[in-house]
Design a protein around this motif. Structure first.
Motif, short mmCIF file in Angstrom:
data_model
loop_
_atom_site.label_atom_id
_atom_site.label_comp_id
_atom_site.label_asym_id
_atom_site.label_seq_id
_atom_site.Cartn_x
_atom_site.Cartn_y
_atom_site.Cartn_z
N THR A 53 62.86 11.42 -42.41
CA THR A 53 63.59 12.50 -43.09
C THR A 53 65.09 12.45 -42.84
N LYS A 60 66.46 15.74 -49.25
CA LYS A 60 65.63 16.94 -49.21
C LYS A 60 65.93 17.82 -50.42
N TYR A 66 60.98 15.53 -50.00
CA TYR A 66 62.09 14.59 -49.95
C TYR A 66 61.90 13.56 -51.06
#
Length: 116
Positions: A53, A60, A66
């Motif tokens: 991430t 995001k 994502y």
């Protein structure tokens, strides 16, 4: 003579940046990856989730989703489209707040690709 061919099973051994269009992070480390013709759920450790991430390839778009910025075809009406826009296209929602920034990133990728 027998030759063993090494085949890649994209369902189990996918390359995140190449094969995945977007992913969603769920509860208890369950991550749902969405590719062109498949989606697979995989349990991951907290460290692994933080690693994927915080990379520069994925952006995001809402609380748990994502998107791969290199796989985006179009951003319109609060949706991020992958592949060809139409009935068969894959898409996910994007918040209005993040839609503008995502458009800038996609345009930057297109500009960099045109220079090459």
């Amino acid at each position: 003579m027998t030759v063993a061919l090494e085949t890649r099973n994209s369902y189990e051994n996918f390359v995140l940046e190449k094969d995945i269009m977007y992913f969603r992070v769920g509860e208890h480390g369950l991550v749902s990856f969405h590719g062109k013709n498949f989606h697979i759920k995989k349990r991951m450790s907290t460290e692994q989730i933080v690693e994927i991430t915080t990379g520069s390839v994925f952006f995001k778009v809402n609380t748990d989703c994502y998107v791969n910025t290199h796989k985006i075809v179009q951003i319109q009406d609060g949706k991020v489209f992958f592949e060809v826009k139409g009935a068969d296209s894959k898409f996910t929602s994007v918040t209005k707040l993040r839609q503008y920034r995502l458009k800038e990133i996609v345009q930057q990728h297109k500009t960099e690709a045109a220079k090459k």
